[in-house]
Write a protein that holds these residues in place. Sequence first.
Motif, PDB file in Angstrom:
ATOM      1  N   VAL A   1       0.968  -1.202  -0.118  1.00 13.47           N
ATOM      2  CA  VAL A   1       0.157   0.109  -0.201  1.00 13.47           C
ATOM      3  C   VAL A   1       0.716   1.240  -0.010  1.00 13.47           C
ATOM      4  CG1 VAL A   1      -1.669   1.419   1.187  1.00 13.47           C
ATOM      5  CG2 VAL A   1      -1.908  -0.983   1.170  1.00 13.47           C
ATOM      6  N   ASN A   2       0.773   2.089  -1.083  1.00 11.97           N
ATOM      7  CA  ASN A   2       1.608   3.312  -1.265  1.00 11.97           C
ATOM      8  C   ASN A   2       0.758   4.347  -0.938  1.00 11.97           C
ATOM      9  OD1 ASN A   2       3.880   1.613  -1.494  1.00 11.97           O
ATOM     10  ND2 ASN A   2       4.444   2.122  -3.539  1.00 11.97           N
ATOM     11  N   ILE A   3       1.146   5.349  -0.331  1.00 16.82           N
ATOM     12  CA  ILE A   3       0.314   6.546  -0.060  1.00 16.82           C
ATOM     13  C   ILE A   3       0.950   8.085  -0.391  1.00 16.82           C
ATOM     14  CG2 ILE A   3      -1.109   8.067   1.487  1.00 16.82           C
ATOM     15  CD1 ILE A   3      -1.615   5.380   3.124  1.00 16.82           C
ATOM     16  N   GLU A   4       0.332   8.701  -1.203  1.00 16.97           N
ATOM     17  CA  GLU A   4       1.055  10.032  -1.531  1.00 16.97           C
ATOM     18  C   GLU A   4       0.119  11.131  -0.904  1.00 16.97           C
ATOM     19  OE1 GLU A   4       4.145  10.896  -2.850  1.00 16.97           O
ATOM     20  OE2 GLU A   4       4.535   8.745  -2.942  1.00 16.97           O
ATOM     21  N   THR A   5       0.529  12.279  -0.268  1.00 21.86           N
ATOM     22  CA  THR A   5      -0.247  13.334   0.133  1.00 21.86           C
ATOM     23  C   THR A   5      -0.026  14.786  -0.479  1.00 21.86           C
ATOM     24  OG1 THR A   5       1.129  13.712   1.967  1.00 21.86           O
ATOM     25  CG2 THR A   5      -0.727  12.073   2.230  1.00 21.86           C
ATOM     26  N   TYR A   6      -0.967  15.737  -0.253  1.00 21.03           N
ATOM     27  CA  TYR A   6      -0.783  16.973  -0.947  1.00 21.03           C
ATOM     28  C   TYR A   6      -1.703  17.938  -0.250  1.00 21.03           C
ATOM     29  CZ  TYR A   6       0.510  20.522  -4.314  1.00 21.03           C
ATOM     30  OH  TYR A   6       1.016  21.672  -4.870  1.00 21.03           O
ATOM     31  N   ALA A   7      -1.403  19.241   0.005  1.00 21.80           N
ATOM     32  CA  ALA A   7      -2.121  20.125   0.741  1.00 21.80           C
ATOM     33  C   ALA A   7      -3.493  20.267  -0.003  1.00 21.80           C
ATOM     34  CB  ALA A   7      -1.460  21.566   0.720  1.00 21.80           C
ATOM     35  N   THR A   8      -4.413  20.642   0.960  1.00 24.10           N
ATOM     36  CA  THR A   8      -5.945  20.564   0.542  1.00 24.10           C
ATOM     37  C   THR A   8      -6.490  21.826   1.033  1.00 24.10           C
ATOM     38  OG1 THR A   8      -7.696  19.233  -0.370  1.00 24.10           O
ATOM     39  CG2 THR A   8      -6.916  19.110   2.076  1.00 24.10           C
ATOM     40  N   HIS A   9      -7.894  21.857   0.496  1.00 23.49           N
ATOM     41  CA  HIS A   9      -8.838  23.173   1.027  1.00 23.49           C
ATOM     42  C   HIS A   9      -9.078  22.781   2.381  1.00 23.49           C
ATOM     43  CE1 HIS A   9     -12.307  25.609   0.812  1.00 23.49           C
ATOM     44  NE2 HIS A   9     -11.413  26.360   0.082  1.00 23.49           N
ATOM     45  N   ILE A  10      -9.749  23.957   3.030  1.00 25.03           N
ATOM     46  CA  ILE A  10     -10.169  23.568   4.478  1.00 25.03           C
ATOM     47  C   ILE A  10     -11.534  22.784   4.653  1.00 25.03           C
ATOM     48  CG2 ILE A  10      -8.968  25.750   5.408  1.00 25.03           C
ATOM     49  CD1 ILE A  10     -11.549  27.321   4.894  1.00 25.03           C
ATOM     50  N   ALA A  11     -12.184  23.099   3.258  1.00 24.09           N
ATOM     51  CA  ALA A  11     -13.522  22.508   3.267  1.00 24.09           C
ATOM     52  C   ALA A  11     -13.529  20.899   2.457  1.00 24.09           C
ATOM     53  CB  ALA A  11     -14.405  23.260   2.454  1.00 24.09           C
ATOM     54  N   GLY A  12     -12.425  20.438   2.445  1.00 26.27           N
ATOM     55  CA  GLY A  12     -12.387  19.175   1.830  1.00 26.27           C
ATOM     56  C   GLY A  12     -11.482  18.087   2.003  1.00 26.27           C
ATOM     57  N   LEU A  13     -11.582  16.805   1.968  1.00 27.46           N
ATOM     58  CA  LEU A  13     -10.617  15.592   2.050  1.00 27.46           C
ATOM     59  C   LEU A  13     -10.686  14.987   1.037  1.00 27.46           C
ATOM     60  CD1 LEU A  13      -8.745  14.064   3.768  1.00 27.46           C
ATOM     61  CD2 LEU A  13     -10.283  13.419   5.149  1.00 27.46           C
ATOM     62  N   PRO A  14     -10.252  15.245  -0.173  1.00 24.90           N
ATOM     63  CA  PRO A  14     -10.104  14.301  -1.317  1.00 24.90           C
ATOM     64  C   PRO A  14      -9.506  12.977  -1.137  1.00 24.90           C
ATOM     65  CG  PRO A  14      -9.854  16.447  -1.992  1.00 24.90           C
ATOM     66  CD  PRO A  14      -9.310  16.265  -0.534  1.00 24.90           C
ATOM     67  N   VAL A  15      -9.703  11.789  -1.438  1.00 26.41           N
ATOM     68  CA  VAL A  15      -9.096  10.657  -1.641  1.00 26.41           C
ATOM     69  C   VAL A  15      -9.498   9.825  -2.889  1.00 26.41           C
ATOM     70  CG1 VAL A  15      -8.655   8.341  -0.095  1.00 26.41           C
ATOM     71  CG2 VAL A  15      -9.465  10.360   1.127  1.00 26.41           C
ATOM     72  N   ALA A  16      -8.143   9.341  -3.225  1.00 27.58           N
ATOM     73  CA  ALA A  16      -8.301   8.545  -4.587  1.00 27.58           C
ATOM     74  C   ALA A  16      -7.771   7.062  -4.312  1.00 27.58           C
ATOM     75  CB  ALA A  16      -7.677   9.319  -5.851  1.00 27.58           C
ATOM     76  N   VAL A  17      -8.002   6.201  -4.911  1.00 24.30           N
ATOM     77  CA  VAL A  17      -7.524   4.855  -4.770  1.00 24.30           C
ATOM     78  C   VAL A  17      -7.459   4.133  -6.287  1.00 24.30           C
ATOM     79  CG1 VAL A  17      -8.007   2.385  -3.762  1.00 24.30           C
ATOM     80  CG2 VAL A  17      -8.748   4.304  -2.614  1.00 24.30           C
ATOM     81  N   ASN A  18      -6.289   3.961  -6.573  1.00 26.34           N
ATOM     82  CA  ASN A  18      -5.757   3.389  -7.844  1.00 26.34           C
ATOM     83  C   ASN A  18      -5.412   2.165  -7.595  1.00 26.34           C
ATOM     84  OD1 ASN A  18      -3.619   4.268 -10.659  1.00 26.34           O
ATOM     85  ND2 ASN A  18      -5.822   3.495 -10.710  1.00 26.34           N
ATOM     86  N   ILE A  19      -5.823   0.998  -7.902  1.00 30.16           N
ATOM     87  CA  ILE A  19      -5.349  -0.414  -7.785  1.00 30.16           C
ATOM     88  C   ILE A  19      -4.550  -0.840  -8.747  1.00 30.16           C
ATOM     89  CG2 ILE A  19      -6.007  -2.711  -7.098  1.00 30.16           C
ATOM     90  CD1 ILE A  19      -8.613  -1.489  -5.730  1.00 30.16           C
ATOM     91  N   CYS A  20      -3.447  -1.437  -8.804  1.00 30.79           N
ATOM     92  CA  CYS A  20      -2.833  -2.307  -9.727  1.00 30.79           C
ATOM     93  C   CYS A  20      -2.643  -3.645  -9.308  1.00 30.79           C
ATOM     94  CB  CYS A  20      -1.601  -1.775  -9.905  1.00 30.79           C
ATOM     95  SG  CYS A  20      -0.779  -2.160 -11.661  1.00 30.79           S
ATOM     96  N   CYS A  21      -2.587  -4.658 -10.511  1.00 29.83           N
ATOM     97  CA  CYS A  21      -2.493  -6.011 -10.117  1.00 29.83           C
ATOM     98  C   CYS A  21      -1.218  -6.447  -9.815  1.00 29.83           C
ATOM     99  CB  CYS A  21      -2.682  -6.480 -11.890  1.00 29.83           C
ATOM    100  SG  CYS A  21      -1.480  -6.218 -12.908  1.00 29.83           S
ATOM    101  N   HIS A  22      -0.950  -7.644  -9.836  1.00 30.49           N
ATOM    102  CA  HIS A  22       0.360  -8.182  -9.209  1.00 30.49           C
ATOM    103  C   HIS A  22       1.571  -7.700  -9.677  1.00 30.49           C
ATOM    104  CE1 HIS A  22      -0.592 -11.152 -11.918  1.00 30.49           C
ATOM    105  NE2 HIS A  22       0.830 -11.650 -11.782  1.00 30.49           N
ATOM    106  N   VAL A  23       1.540  -7.286 -11.095  1.00 26.77           N
ATOM    107  CA  VAL A  23       2.770  -7.004 -11.556  1.00 26.77           C
ATOM    108  C   VAL A  23       3.235  -5.762 -11.585  1.00 26.77           C
ATOM    109  CG1 VAL A  23       2.680  -8.973 -13.313  1.00 26.77           C
ATOM    110  CG2 VAL A  23       1.616  -6.762 -13.929  1.00 26.77           C
TER     111      VAL A  23
END
Length: 280
Positions: free
Chosen positions: A250-272
């Motif tokens: 599980v690899n996570i990257e973060t970035y600054a965001t707006h006071i009104a939000g908490l965007p989260v994206a999940v991009n899955i990849c296969c075993h290779v």
Amino acid sequence: MRNINAAEITKNIKEMCIEANYYLSEDMLNVFKKAKEQEESPLGCQILEQLDENLKIAAEDMIPICQDTGMAVVFIEIGQDVHIEGQNLEDAINEGVRQGYVEGFLRKSVVKDPILRENTKDNTPAVIHYSIVPGEQITITLAPKGFGSENMSKIFMLKPADGIEGVKQAVLSAVRDAGPNACPPMVVGIGIGGTFEKCAFLSKKALARPADSESEIPYVRELEKELLSKINRLGIGPGGLGGTQTALAVNIETYATHIAGLPVAVNICCHVNRHVRRVL
């Protein structure tokens, strides 16, 4: 100021397309070996052995690891003291992809228009992410992305009050919904922060990070470990047939965001989780 000819970029992109599709990267070999050692289900162990055999055959016979050789995703970091000579940079990148997919006998999976669906017959254009960085080098990361796993991607526009627990639940729900469709054991790339499009970019970038590495941010590092443990307790297992190794990393990257939000994206990849990195 350092001069780099665009032809050198084309040559490297071509080679990277072939390398990424024929050979598993060192970091993925490391986490895959670890998964084989830790899998508790007999059927899960059998699936991992079959996947391992497939990897060896692909490397020895120089054939693609998977029939879906993906859409080429290119991250290119350009030193601000570099001058690129010759062909337009974007054309040079796409020419490298064209040569790599044609000469490497890789499946052409790109259509020119999302509705009309006419195949471009050379897997171009690539999806290209540019960034300008200090120095006089060019760093290229190429990550061909198959769509069995790409179709399992999700974005969650959470409220700030949802907090870190909301992030955990969003990630687990995305993985649970993906189930066997993402060809587990999977690598889970997560982007947190930014805006709608930025968190998606971060999740893709996270997949290109070495799978056997850890975040430099303490709380993120702990979150990666916790989510990996919880995902592996979902019981999806190798091939979606049950087991203890649903995710390799599980690899996570973060970035600054707006006071009104908490965007989260999940991009899955296969075993290779194909990715290759070169510095010019």
